[in-house]
Write an enzyme that holds these catalytic residues in place. Structure first.
Site, short mmCIF file in Angstrom:
data_model
loop_
_atom_site.label_atom_id
_atom_site.label_comp_id
_atom_site.label_asym_id
_atom_site.label_seq_id
_atom_site.Cartn_x
_atom_site.Cartn_y
_atom_site.Cartn_z
N GLU A 94 0.81 -1.22 0.00
CA GLU A 94 0.00 0.00 0.00
C GLU A 94 0.84 1.27 0.00
OE1 GLU A 94 -2.01 -1.40 3.86
OE2 GLU A 94 -1.91 0.77 4.14
N CYS A 107 3.49 8.58 0.48
CA CYS A 107 4.16 7.71 1.45
C CYS A 107 4.28 6.34 0.81
CB CYS A 107 3.32 7.65 2.73
SG CYS A 107 3.93 6.46 3.94
N CYS A 114 7.44 -6.81 6.87
CA CYS A 114 8.57 -6.25 7.60
C CYS A 114 8.98 -7.26 8.67
CB CYS A 114 8.13 -4.95 8.27
SG CYS A 114 9.44 -4.09 9.19
N CYS A 118 7.92 -4.35 15.46
CA CYS A 118 7.42 -3.32 16.39
C CYS A 118 6.00 -3.69 16.84
CB CYS A 118 7.43 -1.94 15.72
SG CYS A 118 9.10 -1.42 15.27
N CYS A 121 2.64 -2.13 15.29
CA CYS A 121 2.59 -1.94 13.84
C CYS A 121 1.98 -3.15 13.13
CB CYS A 121 4.00 -1.68 13.31
SG CYS A 121 4.07 -1.43 11.54
N GLY A 161 7.61 -1.66 5.89
CA GLY A 161 9.00 -2.04 5.64
C GLY A 161 9.99 -1.17 6.36
N GLU A 162 11.22 -1.70 6.49
CA GLU A 162 12.30 -0.96 7.13
C GLU A 162 13.34 -0.63 6.05
OE1 GLU A 162 13.28 0.65 9.81
OE2 GLU A 162 15.25 0.83 8.91
N SER A 193 12.42 7.06 7.01
CA SER A 193 12.17 6.76 8.42
C SER A 193 12.73 5.39 8.78
CB SER A 193 10.65 6.79 8.67
OG SER A 193 10.36 6.43 9.99
N SER A 216 12.48 6.54 14.45
CA SER A 216 11.34 6.12 15.27
C SER A 216 11.85 5.90 16.69
CB SER A 216 10.76 4.83 14.71
OG SER A 216 10.23 5.07 13.43
N LEU A 217 11.60 6.89 17.52
CA LEU A 217 12.16 6.88 18.88
C LEU A 217 11.19 6.19 19.84
CD1 LEU A 217 14.68 7.92 20.26
CD2 LEU A 217 13.59 10.14 20.51
N HIS A 218 9.99 6.73 19.96
CA HIS A 218 8.86 6.13 20.67
C HIS A 218 9.01 5.96 22.18
CE1 HIS A 218 7.25 5.75 16.76
NE2 HIS A 218 7.77 4.58 16.44
N ASN A 292 -2.12 4.57 16.40
CA ASN A 292 -3.28 4.14 15.65
C ASN A 292 -3.55 2.70 16.07
OD1 ASN A 292 -5.18 4.10 13.63
ND2 ASN A 292 -3.80 5.03 12.13
N CYS A 335 -0.88 1.83 9.35
CA CYS A 335 0.05 1.32 8.33
C CYS A 335 -0.12 -0.18 8.18
CB CYS A 335 1.49 1.51 8.78
SG CYS A 335 2.02 3.18 8.91
N1 SAH Z 1 10.39 0.98 9.45
C1 SAH Z 1 10.39 2.41 9.48
C2 SAH Z 1 9.22 3.04 8.72
C3 SAH Z 1 7.90 2.43 8.91
S1 SAH Z 1 6.59 3.09 9.79
C4 SAH Z 1 10.40 2.90 10.90
O1 SAH Z 1 10.30 2.10 11.81
O2 SAH Z 1 10.56 4.10 11.11
C5 SAH Z 1 6.57 4.80 9.96
C6 SAH Z 1 6.29 5.26 11.37
O3 SAH Z 1 4.98 4.87 11.82
C7 SAH Z 1 7.27 4.66 12.38
O4 SAH Z 1 7.65 5.66 13.29
C8 SAH Z 1 6.43 3.60 13.06
O5 SAH Z 1 6.96 3.26 14.31
C9 SAH Z 1 5.07 4.27 13.11
N2 SAH Z 1 3.92 3.39 13.29
C10 SAH Z 1 3.72 2.15 12.80
N3 SAH Z 1 2.52 1.66 13.17
C11 SAH Z 1 1.96 2.62 13.91
C12 SAH Z 1 0.70 2.72 14.59
N4 SAH Z 1 -0.19 1.72 14.58
N5 SAH Z 1 0.43 3.86 15.26
C13 SAH Z 1 1.33 4.88 15.25
N6 SAH Z 1 2.51 4.84 14.65
C14 SAH Z 1 2.83 3.73 13.98
#
Ligand code: SAH
Length: 346
Positions: A94, A107, A114, A118, A121, A161-162, A193, A216-218, A292, A335
């Site tokens: 997608e 995007c 992937c 995470c 995700c 994907g990463e 990202s 992606s720090l989180h 999300n 995503c």
């Molecule tokens: N693999 C890369 C890019 C993919 S996702 C990465 O990890 O950065 C892009 C961003 O969306 C990342 O920061 C990921 O952690 C975040 N993400 C993925 N699923 C999510 C969700 N359900 N809610 C919020 N952020 C999400």
């Protein structure tokens, strides 16, 4: 039989070499490259300034990647479009098109599935199917631009994907999408990202590109980060942030830190405080993403009060913050969710 070469993944000098082997002059390669990357041709038959025998020869020698849109969902709120594309081998991916005041943004996905795992995700639930080729990344943008009839000016590699796990193809993609013989999208308008694969970030810093790196720090501690992202067990925060500092020093590009807010997990003010001290002095801004929720996990989105409080705290510390606007809320799904529901036939 040898596999046909993927013509849309070739740099112009490579295409020139290939055509020389077929006894064709280099201006032919330029014409073909233009058809593929500027006129966004969907097949060799559209290449009307080439002779029929040459088009036939190309068809025999090369494979031409052209994604098929199997579903397009258009938001009634803001016009955001979510595309589901079928690849040549039947896999689906997608991509999202968003309209902002500063231009159209796409995007893209960089892999089918992937393997980063995470927790929040949807893209990673069934693991990695395969890497995308450069042409499959390019064509997500080409097909969308052809469909909307509007120029795409921004690209974010933030779909499934990463990117650092498909490094060479992603680099090739970036060079080709920003090539002046192609769509010529400015590298300054491209963001990649990553979940924080340190050797990838360090190598990326040395490519001589000027794209934005988003990390992606989180979470502001290794402990909490590890509960959300398995990769955090491999590369600790100090190492990842150090790689980001080097990225800034080498490229001069300000960093983006993505921080998905999960209620009760990483969204209280102690965490905002820890985050502020962690990134103080780094040249970057924080992008807060209200998580999300996906149905396979029980993560809950932080409420508006918590989000605002988190944002205000960071701002008071002099950190630039944006809260990601939810685009296309009515067609959403996090995503990878559109693909998942398609595969499950529901
Ligand atoms: N693999 C890369 C890019 C993919 S996702 C990465 O990890 O950065 C892009 C961003 O969306 C990342 O920061 C990921 O952690 C975040 N993400 C993925 N699923 C999510 C969700 N359900 N809610 C919020 N952020 C999400």
């Amino acid at each position: 039989m040898t596999e046909k070469k993927d013509i849309k993944s070739l740099y112009l000098p490579e295409l020139e070499q290939e055509l020389a082997l077929l006894g064709e002059k280099s201006f032919r390669a330029k014409q073909i490259y233009q058809w593929l990357h500027q006129k966004l041709a969907a097949g060799f038959d559209e290449m009307s300034n080439l002779s029929r025998p040459l088009r036939e020869k190309l068809r025999e020698e090369f494979e031409l990647t052209c994604l098929q849109a199997v579903d397009v969902k258009i938001s009634r709120i803001d016009g955001t479009r979510k595309y589901l594309f079928r690849l040549g081998d039947g896999n689906v991916i997608e991509s999202v098109w968003m309209k902002y005041h500063h231009g159209d943004s796409v995007c893209i996905s960089s892999q089918v599935g992937c393997r980063m795992g995470c927790r929040f995700c949807a893209s990673t639930i069934d693991g990695l199917e395969r890497n995308l080729t450069a042409s499959e990344m390019l064509d997500q943008i080409y097909r969308i631009q052809a469909d909307t009839g509007e120029r795409v000016s921004n690209v974010v590699v933030m779909g499934s994907g990463e990117p650092m796990d498909n490094y060479d193809n992603v680099i090739r993609f970036i060079r080709m999408i920003s090539d002046e013989q192609g769509l010529h999208i400015s590298q300054r308008n491209i963001t990649v990202s990553t979940c924080g694969i340190v050797p990838g970030i360090l190598k990326f810093a040395g490519e001589g590109l000027s794209v934005t790196l988003a990390l992606s720090l989180h979470a502001p501690s290794d402990e909490v980060r590890q509960t959300l992202m398995p990769i955090a067990g491999r590369y600790g925060l100090s190492e990842v942030l150090d790689a980001c500092r080097q990225y800034f020093e080498k490229t001069g590009r300000r960093l983006t830190f993505e921080y998905s807010l999960v209620s009760g997990v990483n969204d209280n003010l102690d965490e905002a405080r820890a985050l502020a001290s962690l990134i103080r002095g780094m040249h970057g801004h924080v992008n807060l993403i209200p998580v999300n929720p996906i149905k396979e996990r029980d993560f809950v989105q932080s409420d508006q009060r918590a989000i605002q409080a988190f944002k205000n705290y960071l701002e008071k510390q002099g950190i630039q913050v944006t809260v990601r606007r939810e685009m296309g809320r009515d067609i959403n799904g996090a995503c990878g969710q559109l693909r998942r529901s398609f595969l499950k036939g529901g």
